[in-house]
Motif scaffolding. Sequence first.
Motif, short mmCIF file in Angstrom:
data_model
loop_
_atom_site.label_atom_id
_atom_site.label_comp_id
_atom_site.label_asym_id
_atom_site.label_seq_id
_atom_site.Cartn_x
_atom_site.Cartn_y
_atom_site.Cartn_z
N GLN A 117 0.84 -1.19 0.00
CA GLN A 117 0.00 0.00 0.00
C GLN A 117 0.87 1.23 0.00
O GLN A 117 1.73 1.39 0.88
CB GLN A 117 -0.90 0.04 1.24
CG GLN A 117 -1.82 1.25 1.27
CD GLN A 117 -2.43 1.51 2.62
OE1 GLN A 117 -2.24 0.73 3.56
NE2 GLN A 117 -3.17 2.59 2.74
N GLY A 158 -1.71 7.30 -2.62
CA GLY A 158 -2.11 7.65 -3.98
C GLY A 158 -2.15 6.49 -4.96
O GLY A 158 -2.60 6.65 -6.09
N LEU A 159 -1.67 5.33 -4.53
CA LEU A 159 -1.64 4.16 -5.43
C LEU A 159 -2.52 3.03 -4.94
O LEU A 159 -2.72 2.03 -5.65
CB LEU A 159 -0.19 3.66 -5.57
CG LEU A 159 0.78 4.62 -6.22
CD1 LEU A 159 2.19 4.05 -6.21
CD2 LEU A 159 0.36 4.96 -7.65
N GLY A 160 -3.05 3.15 -3.74
CA GLY A 160 -3.93 2.10 -3.23
C GLY A 160 -3.18 0.83 -2.89
O GLY A 160 -2.00 0.86 -2.54
N LEU A 161 -3.87 -0.29 -3.01
CA LEU A 161 -3.28 -1.60 -2.73
C LEU A 161 -2.94 -2.26 -4.07
O LEU A 161 -3.81 -2.41 -4.93
CB LEU A 161 -4.27 -2.49 -1.98
CG LEU A 161 -4.38 -2.33 -0.47
CD1 LEU A 161 -4.93 -0.99 -0.09
CD2 LEU A 161 -5.23 -3.45 0.12
N MET A 180 4.13 -0.07 3.01
CA MET A 180 3.34 -0.90 3.91
C MET A 180 2.99 -2.17 3.15
O MET A 180 2.42 -2.12 2.06
CB MET A 180 2.06 -0.18 4.33
CG MET A 180 1.05 -1.05 5.05
SD MET A 180 1.58 -1.54 6.69
CE MET A 180 1.09 -0.08 7.61
#
Lengths: 116, 109
Positions: A37, A40-43, A88
């Motif tokens: 994660q 700005g890019l999400g998962l 993360m």
Amino acid sequence: DVKVTQSSRYLVKRTGEKVFLECVQDMDHENMFWYRQDPGLGLRLIYFSYDVKMKEKGDIPEGYSVSREKKERFSLILESASTNQTSMYLCASSSSGARGQTGELFFGEGSRLTVL
Amino acid sequence: DQQVKQNSPSLSVQEGRISILNCDYTNSMFDYFLWYKKYPAEGPTFLISISSIKDKNEDGRFTVFLNKSAKHLSLHIVPSQPGDSAVYFCAASSGKLIFGQGTELSVKP
């Protein structure tokens, strides 16, 4: 209480080090996943596994490998950590059921990796 | 190429009012859609889902709407509560889950 447990909540490593992130689930799920994660890019999906010793590349597998020797355990390996792998990392599992690989995902609490 | 997009990085709402979180997708093969909620320092947790054969699914204060022709998904939270403050991710599936970037919801007392 069902659980996905990630071994380390916070890690700090140096560039070039080998990093192991461990994940264990107690729900007897067939499928396990590693995401990262980033703001700005999400998962984004790194790798997933739908059976012991099976693995499939996700959307961003470069620089990573995985190991699934037992059904309950799925490890993410960074062979030579780089600063752009600071992120993360989230492990998840799901049962196969009627939806195949994408039943509801159960996530661990995450591992915050910093590569210096 | 982002197949699932949440164009609003953040949303602020007053307690008791409606929160509407939006999600757009590009792949018409997606047949199952989910919303996840994430608090800081915790993993995402499943909130609500909808199959492509439906256009609405409700669970308590949470309702998900699906507009297939517009390739648009929305989550409504009514009434919003301070405990709803979190990052919300939409996800779409055609065999594996693709997540959006997330929208940070802040519900002010």
